[in-house]
Design an enzyme around this catalytic site. Structure first.
Site: not given
Ligand SMILES: [Zn+2]
Length: 1136
Positions: A292, A294, A404, A622
């Site tokens: 993951h 971001d 997420d 997100h």
């Molecule tokens: Zn995230």
């Protein structure tokens, strides 16, 4: 058995007659606690296993010679640029910084002679920050994350020649989670962090000792985590103690280590290769590697680009070493960055994708928020994502992957299905802080009844460390065991990037071994994809497994502040979405207007539109759009949006010009108002400040497109608005529909004249500004907690005055001090009523905001009773409780809305419209629009400064209907006044004239007369009025664009298609199965297809084409019959 048999039983001869001495029962807790000593880093370290892991170590300038180049101004130069500079000598122990700076190290490494024949050599680099190893030639080799996360790189065999070898390390002065000061990673970054390079060593690893380390770890976990009443736990503890005893007896020699491993194998089996997964016993947990990253969060976008290269190059390497690893990764944007900035790494990834070991997943442009983006944005996330994956890897994604994100829109299942995906993975709902979401595997059903299979990994994480407990929880926390006991285990370091490590894979091999030996741990397998997992689930459903269903939104019971935080960013998102809609609509018309007859060089600006969309989609990431990133990210997104708006205005201007309009009307221009919404409007419009023009004009049309603009110099009494101070500090605003009383700056009475109904409950105040204390439990930018409601404080105005008192619009200005530093100025306006078009009470607020942990809202108590309120969501409506009956109801004390929220009874209702807000609450009969928050982490300056927001009270007779939907569209799409170059139009129709209001009656003075003359006989292209829906006002023609692969539009990433086409996206906004006609007027349409969101053909409708002459006023030409399910989103392709 009889006595004889007993007599004949042989007696063991070896069992001693006499006891050798006392043997005690092991005290469980003591023998358990002892295990820690073996891998202890404290006082027993030197006696245990840790020192055995390393056979030899070399460092210092004889072996690892370092020099550095530190680029200026926090820049991130390319390899070529960086390595062209002069490097100066440096050494271990030096510190590098400040935060976000980059330092390039030249590493000249010589393996000492006595280490050349060691079995395994690693280069270990740790400066507590991130780094990337480059070859001398400029290829990315390996990513590094300090603080022990991932600090080693296996030295190539070629380095064992005793000669000097050169490579580079690009150091990034940030940790995996940015640069927060202290230990709290969500605090704003410290701009002045320095990182000491503390390790740059050549290390020879004792692989057998390392293997024993993992054997012992997992057996120890089994002894701790298996139930105390299981033999498996007891045996694990005995095995671990025996390993320690053996190690001690043999003084930790290599021979002893081998013996210890032999003992471990009794419990684990042979776990040294991926063949451990080869047994044919049924595995119920599918392990899938994931990383993951971001796209921005506690670091800016620019750092993410490097995180991608670091993380994914490691995964390519790891897949080579651990053939069982399957790694999946989402976010087309990150692949595109890799392709742009790290082409050789991209090629490596591409090769692995082809082999099936590196698996693109998710289908979306980024892992976006799903509360805030518009419906069209959600669709474009998939259009841009899927098209990227298809063009680069020859495959689309089948699983929407969004572990997420902070809550999931009710229309996602439908949108997934329209984008070729039938399943969905997430897990964030495990963070709910009120109710425990009850399912693991279920059918998730959208507003229109479309469904996808949803799976939420029971280990409740997307960054599992692949521990024994993660595997165990895959069953112990599985909530859908009645239907199916399989699950996914998503492992790998994440959020800040990283992905699986060799340690994770070593641990998982042992977990599998334990399952096969003992049967108690859920059996795990690797080597399958997430898609394989979902394929099996789908098969089961096809064969009759009935999964539990969940209808409607997956509301996240946390992070409710993200509907409001970073207001400017959210406003930009809304404005950009609207601008893109207009551009695509007008540019489409401009490229299909054959009837103009003129040859034109105008081309559909596909590249610019794509760039704009990709930028808008990127900012919907997100942590970006929800407001949970650091300040640097918003500096970036401000810049991105500024570019979007500059390009957008130019594109709009070009399209308008092609359609015969001047975007900036000049004196003497023939003025028209441009309505890009697909229905008729009648509105008061503010005219450009040109000397000869009055302030306002009246815009009217019978349909979409160009609207006549008339002066309103001497209006009828019916459409006068008036304002007066009726008592001290009490003002009355009035038009033909409402009487509004404002006392002390708040609306104390709102009377609907024709309904004879008072809307404000007695003694209550609407449009009242309130402020709340806003200190959530931890996640400041993310959360607002229910207890904030108790701190409600009403703000009193310091000055109220009439600011506008014309016949067509009246306004009252209200100035309110929030604190010594902050103020809000609101203007409540009432326009004159045009014909019988419903009017709204409009409020414009300007806020200077410098608060700390406060929440600004505006309240609308209304005399309406309903246990449910309605909120606009993407392509539909979500209904949520207005009460706190159950904990599930109460959890929704703050919710997300789009352009409107509504509280209605059967006979009457009130909608609150907004132009840029997303947070709302209805509690009882109080409607509350969330305006601004003031969190201090992770952005210390979030939302400080000036803000502008518009909202409106829109009362309506009858229940909620399409009037609210349309009014909210109109409130967000103000008419654009443009000049018209009428002489450029060859095919035209005359503007309509308002029949009810004879023109001459409106002429008050000569300047107005001049204006009227100028608008008469304006010829406008009929194409502007052609696309609309007839016969179903609840069906919204939301998007009009050109076909992605039309030969005159295509950019060639996928095969072009012959001819021109127009894509029309329609949805039912109210929730009712509907029939209507999609008309294109006089356009020459040859075929009509219903297509999906990716523009694949579903059904041909060409036989449904019909003449539409006379169906509505001013309608002619052709159209096609369409029928939509309640809340269906339908896309049609008109072939020209
Ligand atoms: Zn995230």
């Amino acid at each position: 058995m009889g006595g004889d048999a007993n007599r004949n039983m042989p007696v063991s001869k070896d069992y001693p007659q006499l006891a050798a001495g006392p043997v005690g029962k092991q005290i469980h807790s003591i023998y358990q606690s002892r295990l820690r000593q073996f891998t202890d880093g404290g006082q027993y370290r030197e006696q245990g296993l840790l020192p055995k892991l390393t056979d030899a170590r070399a460092n210092g300038s004889d072996w690892v010679k370092l020099s550095v180049y530190s680029p200026p101004d926090l820049s991130r130069p390319t390899f070529k640029d960086a390595t062209s500079h002069k490097f100066k000598p440096t050494k271990v122990g030096e510190s590098f910084g400040p935060s976000w700076s980059t330092h390039w190290f030249k590493v000249q490494l010589t393996v000492p002679k006595d280490m050349c024949d060691k079995e395994h050599l690693e280069f270990v680099w740790d400066a507590n920050n991130e780094g990337m190893i480059w070859t001398e030639k400029g290829d990315v080799v390996h990513g590094l994350t300090g603080g022990g996360e991932r600090t080693e790189w296996i030295l190539p065999k070629a380095f064992r020649d005793g000669k000097e070898h050169l490579f580079y390390v690009e150091m990034a002065c940030n940790g995996m989670f940015g640069n927060a000061a202290g230990g709290d990673s969500i605090q704003p970054p410290d701009p002045n962090r320095y990182f000491q390079l503390h390790t740059a060593d050549i290390v020879a690893v004792n692989l057998e000792a390392r293997a024993l380390y993992f054997d012992f770890w997992e057996i120890g976990d089994a002894s701790r985590e298996f139930p105390g009443d299981s033999w498996e736990a007891h045996q694990a503890q005995q095995t671990a103690n025996r390993i320690m005893d053996t190690f001690i007896a043999g003084n930790g020699s290599n021979k002893t280590i081998a013996e210890c491993r032999k003992i471990a194998r009794e419990y684990l089996g042979d776990v040294d290769t991926h063949k451990v997964y080869d047994s044919d016993k049924e595995a119920i947990v599918t392990g899938i590697g994931y990383c993951h990253i971001d796209t921005c969060w506690l670091w800016p976008f620019a750092e993410t680009k490097r995180k991608v290269a670091r993380s994914w190059s490691n995964q390519c390497d790891l897949i080579d070493r651990y053939p069982e690893l399957r790694f999946c990764c989402s976010q087309a944007q990150q692949y595109k960055w890799l392709e742009q900035y790290y082409p050789s790494t991209f090629d490596r990834v591409k090769k692995k994708v082809k082999e099936g070991t590196f698996q693109p997943i998710g289908g979306s442009w980024v892992e976006h928020d799903t509360n805030l983006p518009s419906g069209e944005s959600l669709i474009r996330q998939f259009v841009y994502g899927q098209r990227y994956f298809e063009s680069r890897f020859g495959q689309r994604c089948r699983t929407f992957w969004l572990p997420d994100t902070f809550g999931y829109s009710t229309q996602l299942p439908q949108i997934c299905r329209l984008a070729g995906m039938t399943r969905f993975l997430t897990q964030k709902l495990s963070w709910n802080n009120i109710n425990n979401f009850p399912h693991t595997t279920f059918n998730w059903v959208a507003l229109d009844n479309s469904q996808v299979i949803c799976h939420m990994p029971p280990s409740e994480t997307y960054t599992a460390e692949a521990d024994f407990g993660d595997v165990k929880r895959s069953v112990s926390q599985h909530k859908s065991l009645d239907q199916d006991h399989s699950s996914l285990l998503v492992f790998g370091k994440g959020d800040g990037g990283g992905g699986p490590t060799w340690q994770h894979l070593e641990k998982l091999r042992r977990c599998r071994g334990i399952s096969d030996k003992t049967g108690l741990l859920p059996r795990l397998k690797l080597g399958d994809s997430a898609d394989d997992f979902f394929d099996r689930l789908e098969k089961k459903v096809e064969n009759g497994t009935e999964l539990v269903t969940w209808y409607g939104e997956l509301y996240f019971e946390l992070h409710r502040g993200t509907y409001t935080t970073q207001a400017n960013n959210k406003r930009n998102n809304r404005k950009a979405e609207i601008l893109l809609r207009d551009i695509e609509y007008l540019a489409t018309l401009a490229t299909i207007k054959d009837s103009f007859g003129k040859k034109s060089s105008y081309k559909y600006p596909k590249k610019d539109i794509d760039d704009m969309w990709e930028n808008v989609l990127l900012c919907q990431f997100h942590d970006c759009l929800p407001g949970s990133s650091i300040e640097m990210c918003y500096d970036d997104s401000d810049e991105i949006y500024a570019k979007v708006f500059t390009t957008g205005e130019q594109l709009l201007c070009d399209a308008l010009s092609e359609l015969g309009f001047d975007d900036e009307p000049k004196a003497g221009s023939k003025l028209t108002a441009l309505n890009t919404l697909p229905w008729a409007r009648s509105e008061l419009v503010k005219l450009p400040a040109i000397a000869s023009l009055p302030t306002y004009g009246l815009a009217h049309s019978n349909g979409p497109g160009v609207m006549e603009v008339r002066p309103l110099a001497s209006p009828y009494s019916a459409n006068i608005a008036s304002i007066k101070e009726v008592r001290p500090n009490v003002y009355e605003l009035r038009n033909a529909q409402y009487v509004v009383e404002v006392s002390d700056g708040a609306i104390t009475s709102l009377y609907d004249i024709s309904a004879e109904r008072e809307i404000i409950p007695k003694g209550k105040k609407a449009a009242q500004i309130v402020v709340f204390d806003d200190k959530p439990l931890y996640w400041q930018a993310w959360d607002v907690e229910v207890y904030h409601l108790a701190s409600r404080e009403e703000l009193q105005p310091s000055k109220v005055s009439i600011s506008e008192d014309g016949p067509h619009r009246v306004s009252l200005s209200i100035e309110t001090k929030i604190s010594e530093k902050s103020w809000i100025k609101t203007v409540i306006s009432l326009p004159a009523v045009i014909g019988n078009a419903p009017s709204a009470i409009e409020i414009e607020a300007e806020v200077e905001w410098h608060e700390t942990m406060k929440f600004l809202k505006v309240e609308f108590p209304v005399d309406i009773t309903n246990t449910e309120a309605s909120y606009e969501t993407q392509f539909g409506i979500v209904r949520r409780p207005t009460h706190y009956n159950t904990t599930w109801d109460m959890a929704k004390f703050e919710v997300c809305c789009h352009k409107w929220a509504d509280l209605s009874e059967a006979t009457y209702g009130v909608s609150i419209l907004n132009d840029s807000k997303y947070g709302f609450a209805v509690a009882g009969n109080v409607m509350r629009l969330s305006v601004l928050r003031a969190p201090k982490a992770p952005d210390a300056h979030a939302d400080m400064g000036r803000h502008n927001v518009r909202y409106a009270i829109f009362p309506h007779k009858g229940p909620l209907d399409e009037k609210t939907v349309r009014k909210a569209f109109e409130f967000n799409n103000p008419l654009r006044i443009v000049g018209h170059k009428s002489d450029t139009a060859t095919s035209a129709r005359q503007l309509p004239i308002l029949p009810s209001q004879p023109l001459e009656n409106q002429v008050g003075n000569s300047s107005a007369r001049g204006c009227i003359e100028s608008i008469l006989n304006v010829n406008v292209p009929s194409i502007l009025t052609s696309l609309r829906i007839l016969g179903a006002p609840n069906l919204i023609l939301d998007t009009v664009k050109r076909g992605e692969d039309d030969e005159d539009v295509s950019r060639g990433e996928l095969p072009a298609k012959k001819g021109k086409s127009v894509i029309c996206r329609v949805y039912d906004a109210m929730g009712g199965k509907s029939k209507g006609v999609l008309t294109w007027g006089g356009l020459k349409v040859k075929s009509v297809w219903k297509v999906n969101a990716l523009e694949d053909e579903i059904e041909e409708l060409s036989s449904q084409m019909l003449d539409v002459e006379g169906r509505e006023e001013g309608v002619s030409g052709q159209g096609v019959r369409i029928e939509l399910r309640a809340f269906e989103v339908a896309t049609y392709r008109l072939g020209l």
